[in-house]
Write an enzyme that holds these catalytic residues in place. Sequence first.
Site, mmCIF file in Angstrom:
data_model
loop_
_atom_site.group_PDB
_atom_site.id
_atom_site.type_symbol
_atom_site.label_atom_id
_atom_site.label_comp_id
_atom_site.label_asym_id
_atom_site.label_seq_id
_atom_site.Cartn_x
_atom_site.Cartn_y
_atom_site.Cartn_z
ATOM 1 C CE LYS A 68 -4.388 -1.800 1.327
ATOM 2 N NZ LYS A 68 -5.591 -1.802 2.102
ATOM 3 C CE LYS A 84 -6.663 -7.206 -1.649
ATOM 4 N NZ LYS A 84 -7.557 -6.834 -0.553
ATOM 5 C CE LYS A 86 -13.670 -2.040 1.009
ATOM 6 N NZ LYS A 86 -12.745 -2.285 2.124
HETATM 7 N N1 AQP Z 1 -10.079 -9.980 -3.068
HETATM 8 C C1 AQP Z 1 -10.508 -10.467 -1.908
HETATM 9 N N2 AQP Z 1 -10.870 -11.759 -1.787
HETATM 10 C C2 AQP Z 1 -11.327 -12.280 -0.606
HETATM 11 N N3 AQP Z 1 -11.458 -11.535 0.507
HETATM 12 C C3 AQP Z 1 -11.106 -10.226 0.433
HETATM 13 N N4 AQP Z 1 -11.129 -9.236 1.341
HETATM 14 C C4 AQP Z 1 -10.674 -8.091 0.768
HETATM 15 N N5 AQP Z 1 -10.372 -8.315 -0.520
HETATM 16 C C5 AQP Z 1 -10.622 -9.631 -0.762
HETATM 17 C C6 AQP Z 1 -11.581 -9.402 2.721
HETATM 18 O O1 AQP Z 1 -12.640 -8.489 2.966
HETATM 19 C C7 AQP Z 1 -12.588 -8.087 4.337
HETATM 20 C C8 AQP Z 1 -12.688 -6.593 4.435
HETATM 21 O O2 AQP Z 1 -11.577 -6.007 3.781
HETATM 22 P P1 AQP Z 1 -11.078 -4.570 4.175
HETATM 23 O O3 AQP Z 1 -12.206 -3.633 4.136
HETATM 24 O O4 AQP Z 1 -10.324 -4.624 5.461
HETATM 25 O O5 AQP Z 1 -10.075 -4.191 3.015
HETATM 26 P P2 AQP Z 1 -8.759 -4.879 2.464
HETATM 27 O O6 AQP Z 1 -8.532 -6.225 3.061
HETATM 28 O O7 AQP Z 1 -7.644 -3.908 2.607
HETATM 29 O O8 AQP Z 1 -9.045 -5.128 0.927
HETATM 30 P P3 AQP Z 1 -9.904 -4.291 -0.084
HETATM 31 O O9 AQP Z 1 -11.333 -4.354 0.383
HETATM 32 O O10 AQP Z 1 -9.725 -4.728 -1.470
HETATM 33 O O11 AQP Z 1 -9.353 -2.830 0.030
HETATM 34 P P4 AQP Z 1 -7.974 -2.224 -0.556
HETATM 35 O O12 AQP Z 1 -8.226 -1.814 -1.949
HETATM 36 O O13 AQP Z 1 -7.765 -1.048 0.344
HETATM 37 O O14 AQP Z 1 -6.918 -3.280 -0.443
HETATM 38 C C9 AQP Z 1 -11.297 -8.645 4.925
HETATM 39 O O15 AQP Z 1 -11.587 -9.809 5.678
HETATM 40 C C10 AQP Z 1 -10.487 -8.991 3.707
HETATM 41 O O16 AQP Z 1 -9.602 -10.072 3.952
#
Ligand code: AQP
Length: 345
Positions: A115, A207, A210
Amino acid sequence: MTTHESRVFSGVQPTGNLHLGNYLGAITKFVALQESHECLYCVVDLHAITVWQEPAGLEHNIREVTATFIASGIDPKAHIIFNQSRVSGHAELAWILNCVARMGWLNRMTQFKEKAGKHRENASVGLFSYPNLMAADILLYRATHVPVGDDQKQHLELSRDIAQKFNSDFAKSIAAHGFDETFFPLPEPLITGPATRVMSLRDGTAKMSKSDPSDMTRINLMDDAETIAKKFRKARTDPEPLPGEEAGLKDRPEAENLVGIYAALAGVPRASVLQEFGGGQFSRFKEALTEVAVEKLAPVSAETKRLMDDPAHIDAILSDGAARAHAIADPILRQTKQVIGLLTD
Ligand code: AQP
């Protein structure tokens, strides 16, 4: 030996664009665990601000994650839904854990590296210490089980290391106060099922996320049927037809991802997806995938929209959840302070 009862805690960041990865990797697991556990599901707004958020957008997103939890089937009466910043113990315990975790441990966190990228010097201190706040979220409730996607595995391991170090650093004081020697239980990650890591629709090695600048890489939970169909139609694939068996998915990350998504949405093993669609063209499979995705997601997005029309109702749910979360957290935080030697009321 631990005497702690089983308790589930997990969170989702209100950073917009909730997607199929969040849904399959986390939210559907949250729903299933309600049957067997006492659950706390948190909209982790303090995590969200480790990267700058537009204030009005953040308010909207906190309500939207809450609405999505409820629309997906989480019962806010039987369990607890709240936003993190309403329970000050998260920030207080995070500070204490900042003093327990080691710099070397955090330096190894791959998510910070990804990140912060090349702009490490410019990343917020909060982004670096994010995993300590996550440990605080869990330990504040002595949660025993944490359902997350695969990307959070390393952070969960760190939470266990922090809990263990706290229990050992303060072992004498814990015993002197008559508390259980596993003062903080080591939380178990629950990372199971066919969609623990949903990948980008444009690159099967990245992955679904968001924050990806291209909306075509993900299925957002609020996408309409037409958008879902377009995104799956344009999803990257390879020229070969779908294989009939698992072995045929090797080195075909895009095909593997779509098969995993179908299996998770339809609630069937990947092998039966391949049995049904193996040998056929991707176009037919993508149509079936769209159908199953729309069938699952359309009711969730419709109910989320309906709930969003009444923000006061959502706010009342969050406020009630926070009061109940406080009731669990406050005595644990107080005991933690006593163990450390901080004077409390
Ligand atoms: N691609 C994914 N596949 C399976 N699980 C996922 N999670 C996130 N992306 C995937 C799971 O969703 C939960 C909430 O995630 P978060 O809001 O904490 O955000 P994150 O893990 O940082 O990933 P995001 O949502 O894609 O955001 P960014 O773009 O900021 O990295 C968690 O349980 C996560 O494991």
